[in-house]
Design a protein around this motif. Structure first.
Motif, PDB file in Angstrom:
ATOM      1  N   PRO A   1     -71.503 -23.224 -22.207  1.00  0.00           N
ATOM      2  CA  PRO A   1     -72.125 -23.800 -23.393  1.00  0.00           C
ATOM      3  C   PRO A   1     -72.344 -22.731 -24.448  1.00  0.00           C
ATOM      4  N   GLY A   2     -72.524 -23.194 -25.663  1.00  0.00           N
ATOM      5  CA  GLY A   2     -72.705 -22.276 -26.772  1.00  0.00           C
ATOM      6  C   GLY A   2     -74.108 -21.698 -26.798  1.00  0.00           C
ATOM      7  N   MET A   3     -74.219 -20.590 -27.487  1.00  0.00           N
ATOM      8  CA  MET A   3     -75.509 -19.998 -27.777  1.00  0.00           C
ATOM      9  C   MET A   3     -75.329 -19.174 -29.037  1.00  0.00           C
ATOM     10  N   GLY A   4     -76.396 -18.923 -29.750  1.00  0.00           N
ATOM     11  CA  GLY A   4     -76.294 -18.173 -31.000  1.00  0.00           C
ATOM     12  C   GLY A   4     -75.757 -16.774 -30.766  1.00  0.00           C
ATOM     13  N   ARG A   5     -74.493 -16.550 -31.030  1.00  0.00           N
ATOM     14  CA  ARG A   5     -73.874 -15.239 -30.817  1.00  0.00           C
ATOM     15  C   ARG A   5     -73.423 -14.588 -32.116  1.00  0.00           C
ATOM     16  N   PHE A   6     -73.462 -15.295 -33.210  1.00  0.00           N
ATOM     17  CA  PHE A   6     -72.967 -14.693 -34.448  1.00  0.00           C
ATOM     18  C   PHE A   6     -73.782 -13.463 -34.830  1.00  0.00           C
TER      19      PHE A   6
END
Length: 173
Positions: A124-129
């Motif tokens: 799943p996604g997570m804030g990585r930017f």
């Protein structure tokens, strides 16, 4: 045959599609690569995080690390990417796909003598930017490398030592 199509419960909010136009995508750069930020978890309801990286010849992408909460997917658009998965080093070429599950040490760099253009997806996604932005600042000397170590839990990026990866990079140099 009379089949009824399932319907969503009235309380379910449908997810919205996310579109990132190339011209509108943010880019982060360091001396040997450019990352095009495509979708962070907040725009995908946590479903994924995705970015595209173009690596120059000789570019070192990431040292050995693992994630505890996400699988990392690699799709090589063009060129070749040298990768470590566990204790094995291999080269991915254009059209190759790799899925690395959580808790699996991995690393990547442009394959010797090659450039690489790669699509990365975390699910799943997570804030990585913010992590990718931090990496660029560190590579350009604008931030202290200790900030990366201090952010390992926040960004689910845990570095490990890999003699196999170090040896592969030494052979490539």
């Amino acid at each position: 045959m009379n089949e009824k199509m399932p319907t969503l419960p009235a309380t379910t909010t449908p997810l919205k599609a996310m579109l990132t136009r190339h011209a509108d995508a943010e880019t982060c750069a360091d001396p040997s690569s450019v990352m095009t930020l495509l979708a962070d978890s907040d725009g995908t309801a946590g479903g994924c995080t995705s970015y595209r990286s173009t690596f120059a010849k000789g570019a070192i992408g990431a040292p050995a690390h693992f994630h505890t909460r996400a699988s990392e997917l690699f799709f090589v658009i063009s060129g070749a990417l040298q990768v470590l998965v566990g204790e094995e080093v291999t080269v991915l070429k254009a059209g190759d796909f790799l899925a690395v599950p959580p808790h699996t040490p991995h690393a990547f760099a442009a394959a010797p003598g090659c450039e690489a253009d790669v699509l990365f997806v975390f699910t799943p996604g997570m804030g990585r930017f913010d992590y990718l932005r931090l990496l660029g600042r560190v590579m350009r000397g604008e931030a202290d490398p200790k900030e990366i170590a201090e952010s390992s839990e926040r960004f689910d990026n845990h570095y490990v030592d890999s003699p196999v990866w170090r040896a592969a990079l030494e052979r490539s140099a």
